[in-house]
Write an enzyme that holds these catalytic residues in place. Structure first.
Site, PDB file in Angstrom:
ATOM      1  N   ASP A 138      42.145  49.082  38.542  1.00 61.64           N
ATOM      2  CA  ASP A 138      40.672  48.890  38.888  1.00 61.64           C
ATOM      3  C   ASP A 138      40.199  47.866  37.767  1.00 61.64           C
ATOM      4  O   ASP A 138      40.110  48.249  36.585  1.00 61.64           O
ATOM      5  CB  ASP A 138      39.976  50.180  38.784  1.00 61.64           C
ATOM      6  CG  ASP A 138      38.522  50.150  39.055  1.00 61.64           C
ATOM      7  OD1 ASP A 138      38.238  49.130  39.182  1.00 61.64           O
ATOM      8  OD2 ASP A 138      37.956  51.202  39.149  1.00 61.64           O
ATOM      9  N   VAL A 139      39.609  46.658  38.267  1.00 61.04           N
ATOM     10  CA  VAL A 139      39.409  45.596  37.192  1.00 61.04           C
ATOM     11  C   VAL A 139      38.100  45.952  36.661  1.00 61.04           C
ATOM     12  O   VAL A 139      37.911  45.409  35.474  1.00 61.04           O
ATOM     13  CB  VAL A 139      39.349  44.121  38.084  1.00 61.04           C
ATOM     14  CG1 VAL A 139      40.941  43.839  38.290  1.00 61.04           C
ATOM     15  CG2 VAL A 139      38.360  44.111  38.797  1.00 61.04           C
ATOM     16  N   ASN A 174      40.152  36.888  41.367  1.00 60.90           N
ATOM     17  CA  ASN A 174      39.658  36.958  42.819  1.00 60.90           C
ATOM     18  C   ASN A 174      38.974  38.360  43.260  1.00 60.90           C
ATOM     19  O   ASN A 174      38.294  38.219  44.196  1.00 60.90           O
ATOM     20  CB  ASN A 174      40.979  36.591  43.490  1.00 60.90           C
ATOM     21  CG  ASN A 174      40.648  36.883  45.052  1.00 60.90           C
ATOM     22  OD1 ASN A 174      40.143  36.217  45.773  1.00 60.90           O
ATOM     23  ND2 ASN A 174      41.492  38.057  45.783  1.00 60.90           N
ATOM     24  N   TYR A 186      25.314  40.356  45.405  1.00 58.64           N
ATOM     25  CA  TYR A 186      26.369  39.363  45.461  1.00 58.64           C
ATOM     26  C   TYR A 186      25.963  38.072  45.017  1.00 58.64           C
ATOM     27  O   TYR A 186      26.567  37.432  44.263  1.00 58.64           O
ATOM     28  CB  TYR A 186      26.797  39.314  46.991  1.00 58.64           C
ATOM     29  CG  TYR A 186      27.955  38.464  47.193  1.00 58.64           C
ATOM     30  CD1 TYR A 186      29.336  39.027  46.880  1.00 58.64           C
ATOM     31  CD2 TYR A 186      27.845  37.298  47.827  1.00 58.64           C
ATOM     32  CE1 TYR A 186      30.259  38.027  46.992  1.00 58.64           C
ATOM     33  CE2 TYR A 186      28.865  36.353  48.114  1.00 58.64           C
ATOM     34  CZ  TYR A 186      30.137  36.980  47.589  1.00 58.64           C
ATOM     35  OH  TYR A 186      31.330  36.169  48.084  1.00 58.64           O
ATOM     36  N   LYS A 218      27.561  36.039  41.725  1.00 59.87           N
ATOM     37  CA  LYS A 218      28.356  34.740  41.876  1.00 59.87           C
ATOM     38  C   LYS A 218      27.388  33.712  41.132  1.00 59.87           C
ATOM     39  O   LYS A 218      28.383  32.803  40.767  1.00 59.87           O
ATOM     40  CB  LYS A 218      28.453  34.412  43.352  1.00 59.87           C
ATOM     41  CG  LYS A 218      29.453  35.278  44.097  1.00 59.87           C
ATOM     42  CD  LYS A 218      30.735  35.442  43.600  1.00 59.87           C
ATOM     43  CE  LYS A 218      31.709  36.485  44.301  1.00 59.87           C
ATOM     44  NZ  LYS A 218      32.988  36.478  43.716  1.00 59.87           N
TER      45      LYS A 218
END
Length: 247
Positions: free
Chosen positions: A57-58, A84, A152, A156
């Site tokens: 789990d990053v 990613n 989101y 980004k």
């Protein structure tokens, strides 16, 4: 040329799996990371069975440290991080977005990307020969938003700042950092595009998509440049999608 080592996060599906297949086909040794073990194993099988799978789990600093420690122990170095892993979250008007939903997107898309980049940076800075490359997966939404995508889109845009900071701080150590901004690659995450998604004027309309393999080839081109050269930002998108002129 010695075999090169890559860590790919979010490697169990979609863009991550496509990039893993592309790099494996050209001789890279891969470490595949993601939350779910079974999709990682399937990606490894499709890559010929040689890839290392590390469920991680990053968003968890301990899990990220373990991922990059295992990479260093197995291979002694790291040449590429493809950062990613990410999520869109449920499309939600800004006034209705809950704190937990906001945090889930920010934690994965931004904090997770930072933690992995930080760990990769430490490894690349300390290895001999020094250096390596980090490629962050941004999005068309790093440039322009979709309706009901505030978390989101915000993350980004922030990934672009992360990319620029890593590029600057990596210069003395031969660490190159670039970003690929993808628009409408055909994956499970974008399956709704073909049936219809909300447009800026409120309409629901289908959007063109492109083969995710075209994204993978672009990542490979970025990855295989010598460290003296860098694709700082690349935008790869379905040609007819509503980006130029969106809104």
């Amino acid at each position: 040329m010695p075999q090169q080592i890559a860590v790919i996060t979010g490697a169990g599906t979609g863009v991550g799996r496509a990039v893993a297949l592309e790099l494996a086909a050209t001789g890279w040794q891969l470490v595949l990371a993601g939350r779910r073990a079974e999709p990682l194993r399937e990606t490894a099988r499709l890559c010929g069975g040689e890839a290392v799978t590390v469920p991680a789990d990053v968003t968890d600093p301990v899990a990220v440290d373990a991922l990059f420690s295992e990479t260093a122990e197995r291979f002694g170095r790291l040449d590429l991080l493809f950062n990613n892993a990410g999520t869109f979250g449920a499309p939600t008007p800004v006034e209705d977005l809950g704190h937990a939903e906001w945090r889930a997107v920010v934690d994965l898309n931004l904090t997770g990307a930072f933690l992995c980049a930080q760990a990769a940076f430490r490894l690349m800075k300390g290895q001999d020969p020094q250096g390596g490359r980090i490629i962050n997966n941004g999005s068309i939404s790093a440039h322009v938003p979709r309706p009901h995508s505030v978390a989101y889109t915000a993350t980004k845009h922030a990934v672009t700042g992360l990319t620029k900071s890593l590029s600057l701080e990596g210069r003395p150590y031969r660490i190159a950092c670039g970003q690929i901004d993808i628009g409408n690659a055909a994956t499970d995450m974008t399956a709704a595009m073909s049936s219809g998604v909300r447009q800026a004027d409120g309409r629901i309309a289908p959007e063109p998509t492109m083969d995710v393999a075209d994204v993978a080839r672009t990542v490979r081109h970025m990855a295989e440049l010598p460290l003296e050269a860098n694709v700082q930002f690349a935008t790869v998108m379905a040609t007819a999608m509503p980006y130029i002129g969106r809104g």
